[in-house]
Write a protein that holds these residues in place. Sequence first.
Motif, PDB file in Angstrom:
ATOM      1  N   GLU A  38     -35.107 -31.749  38.068  1.00  0.00           N
ATOM      2  CA  GLU A  38     -34.299 -30.562  38.359  1.00  0.00           C
ATOM      3  C   GLU A  38     -34.769 -29.949  39.666  1.00  0.00           C
ATOM      4  OE1 GLU A  38     -35.005 -27.122  35.827  1.00  0.00           O
ATOM      5  OE2 GLU A  38     -36.689 -28.152  34.924  1.00  0.00           O
ATOM      6  N   GLN A  39     -33.916 -29.131  40.229  1.00  0.00           N
ATOM      7  CA  GLN A  39     -34.212 -28.367  41.427  1.00  0.00           C
ATOM      8  C   GLN A  39     -34.497 -29.294  42.600  1.00  0.00           C
ATOM      9  OE1 GLN A  39     -36.279 -24.533  40.343  1.00  0.00           O
ATOM     10  NE2 GLN A  39     -36.470 -25.556  38.368  1.00  0.00           N
ATOM     11  N   VAL A  64     -35.754 -38.049  22.367  1.00  0.00           N
ATOM     12  CA  VAL A  64     -35.566 -36.652  22.760  1.00  0.00           C
ATOM     13  C   VAL A  64     -35.764 -36.551  24.271  1.00  0.00           C
ATOM     14  CG1 VAL A  64     -36.250 -35.592  20.565  1.00  0.00           C
ATOM     15  CG2 VAL A  64     -37.995 -36.181  22.256  1.00  0.00           C
ATOM     16  N   GLU A  65     -35.373 -35.428  24.830  1.00  0.00           N
ATOM     17  CA  GLU A  65     -35.580 -35.227  26.259  1.00  0.00           C
ATOM     18  C   GLU A  65     -35.883 -33.769  26.551  1.00  0.00           C
ATOM     19  OE1 GLU A  65     -32.069 -34.714  29.093  1.00  0.00           O
ATOM     20  OE2 GLU A  65     -31.220 -36.060  27.577  1.00  0.00           O
ATOM     21  N   ARG A  87     -33.080 -20.702  33.107  1.00  0.00           N
ATOM     22  CA  ARG A  87     -32.722 -21.125  34.462  1.00  0.00           C
ATOM     23  C   ARG A  87     -31.612 -22.169  34.435  1.00  0.00           C
ATOM     24  NH1 ARG A  87     -36.506 -24.105  32.376  1.00  0.00           N
ATOM     25  NH2 ARG A  87     -36.743 -26.307  32.920  1.00  0.00           N
ATOM     26  N   LYS A  88     -31.586 -22.977  33.352  1.00  0.00           N
ATOM     27  CA  LYS A  88     -30.631 -24.083  33.282  1.00  0.00           C
ATOM     28  C   LYS A  88     -29.202 -23.610  33.050  1.00  0.00           C
ATOM     29  CE  LYS A  88     -33.430 -26.011  30.263  1.00  0.00           C
ATOM     30  NZ  LYS A  88     -34.057 -26.916  29.278  1.00  0.00           N
ATOM     31  N   SER A 122     -29.735 -29.101  37.144  1.00  0.00           N
ATOM     32  CA  SER A 122     -30.194 -30.018  36.107  1.00  0.00           C
ATOM     33  C   SER A 122     -29.000 -30.680  35.426  1.00  0.00           C
ATOM     34  CB  SER A 122     -31.020 -29.268  35.060  1.00  0.00           C
ATOM     35  OG  SER A 122     -31.456 -30.144  34.049  1.00  0.00           O
ATOM     36  N   PRO A 123     -29.048 -32.017  35.205  1.00  0.00           N
ATOM     37  CA  PRO A 123     -27.929 -32.689  34.518  1.00  0.00           C
ATOM     38  C   PRO A 123     -27.858 -32.305  33.051  1.00  0.00           C
ATOM     39  CG  PRO A 123     -29.751 -34.215  34.842  1.00  0.00           C
ATOM     40  CD  PRO A 123     -30.130 -32.955  35.571  1.00  0.00           C
ATOM     41  N   ALA A 124     -26.691 -32.492  32.462  1.00  0.00           N
ATOM     42  CA  ALA A 124     -26.523 -32.181  31.039  1.00  0.00           C
ATOM     43  C   ALA A 124     -27.353 -33.150  30.198  1.00  0.00           C
ATOM     44  CB  ALA A 124     -25.052 -32.291  30.654  1.00  0.00           C
TER      45      ALA A 124
END
Length: 652
Positions: free
Chosen positions: A405-406, A462-463, A372-373, A380-382
């Motif tokens: 996101e969204q 991490v993210e 989806r990204k 969604s941001p980078a």
Amino acid sequence: MPEPRFQQAVAAFQNQKFEQAMALCTALLADQPDHLPALNLQAVLWCRRGQFDPATDACLRILQINPDHAAALELLGDILHALHEYAGAAEAFRRAANPSPYAARLIHKQAAALHLAGQPAAAVALYLDLLRTGTTSGAVIADLTTALQELPPALALSRLRHAIADSGASQPQALGWLHRLLAEILTSTGQTTEAITAWTLAVRYRPQDADGLYNLARLLQEREQNEEALGLLEQAITFAPNHPEALSNRSAALLACGRPADAVASARAALVVRPNYAMALCNLGAALQEDNQPQAAEQALRQAHALQPEQIEILCSLAVCLLAPGQQDDALALLRQAEHLAPHHPEIRFNFALALLRSGEYVLGWRLYGWRKRRASHSSPAPRYPTLLPDAFPVSGARLLITPEQGIGDEIMFAGLLPAVLARGQAVALHCDPRLQPVLQRSFPDVTILSATDQPPADVAVECACGDLPGLLGLHGQQAAWLPEQFLRCDDARRDALRQRYGGQRRIGLSWFTSSRRTGTRRSIPPALLASLADGETDATAFVSLQYGDPARLADAIGPAVRVDPAIDQMHDLDAFAAQVAAMDLVITIDNSTAHMAAALGVATWLLLPFDADWRWQLPGGQWYPGMRMFRQSTAGDWQPVIAEVKAALKT
């Protein structure tokens, strides 16, 4: 005084008496061998007979006498061109152009000959000279376009940019064409940002160029800039009312802007112009689906598929349409076909994910959900940190940053998975919409809650996007529910004050509208129909609007039986809104952020769903919110039976 026999020969030629003209020229040249006009006319007559050798001899005889004779040079160039001796033809046209008043025509001929002689770069240079001097005939543009296509893209772009730099503002038509040609190459080579700039300049210089307006709009649509695209398409259709591509793309833009009925009309207008236009049928199908006409939508999409069975967008649109009535096997087959044709296409993989999740195939479904990204419409941001992988979760001794996101509803729903993340011993920081920060800070004291402008803590390693949490946690259908019965906490004091303000022994909150442009039409319910739930109820029940929007307009829409509280601004103060929702004993709402807020606060929530509901509400067993009750349309667009079912439930 002109030679009488030559005048007679010219008259005979003009009257298409070619044999008589030849006889007169021959007789005249027998007496005057160096009569240049007669030699030239005789050469033309030889050419008409297809006898190029004597025609060439006549031209060469003229050039012996007058080496700069433009007409003879041009005719010699035409002869050599016809004989496929293109280099010689180009040289003849070059020599002819200098003394001739018809230089533009001759330069065009020279360029065409050079192109055929295998010198497209030289041809392009001449065509660009013509444009810079104001020659913008259709033939020159067409031949220049063909020659540019034979150059390496980088060289073609360089030549065009130099030509633009050298052109003066006094030649707007030429500049318009130069920018258009530049835009076409930039578009074909995937340089979208530069192409948009070039198309913008092209239509500025040539504002009635319907094709240019259409092409600029198409690129903006790819970037989800649908409002701007719609305006450009409207302009294009003003200048070219029967432009099928513009009519079809206007349908897609109208649908993206939340106007499905108008989108249906525009697609049908395109099909009047071009009845078997597959993409117009595809756009028609998508618009009909959003306009609550699923059977007509499926018919249009099947027609499109029959015309172009391997077109990716058509395959995806038909698959999505078939998911709605539960034809999941057919939908999956179409998506597999599309995936075979384009293995790394984001829309295919994303829709494949939704189909698999609807079918209960969670492992692959969650993995593909990550696509989806990569969709153009995703917000969604980078990532700023390495992305968390499932086999590396949890990360020992480091903090995980979860990004939003969204929309607000998705942020709330996925926040319900934070307890499961924390239970694995993972330290967490959560970026969120600033409006959610107060309620999330109160609800998750062990999580570092950040607004969009806050810097993450130093120990973040991490993210992941919040929508990746289901896959990381390995959610599956055997779990009774994926979210706790309540995971958000409101401001208790504000909640209690609102309960007192609204009064009643039972307070019921209502929400009926979503501003989602893509699916808002079929998800929203007429407010008067929802307000009919208050009919026959006693004063012991207080109905309260939980709908965002201007209070005066909301009051007009919902009527006097439902209270609109102007002190609560749902769009700007979500903490106050959370208290308002928590003050309710029951919330009856369509699929919007109110549904997520109510269920997350542990308020009894009745969700009113369209026939083609969102994928998350198709999962078996109410996986997201265990206390939520769902009421579904059995016929697309028909809310009456749903309201009747809700009324009956209110009385039990």
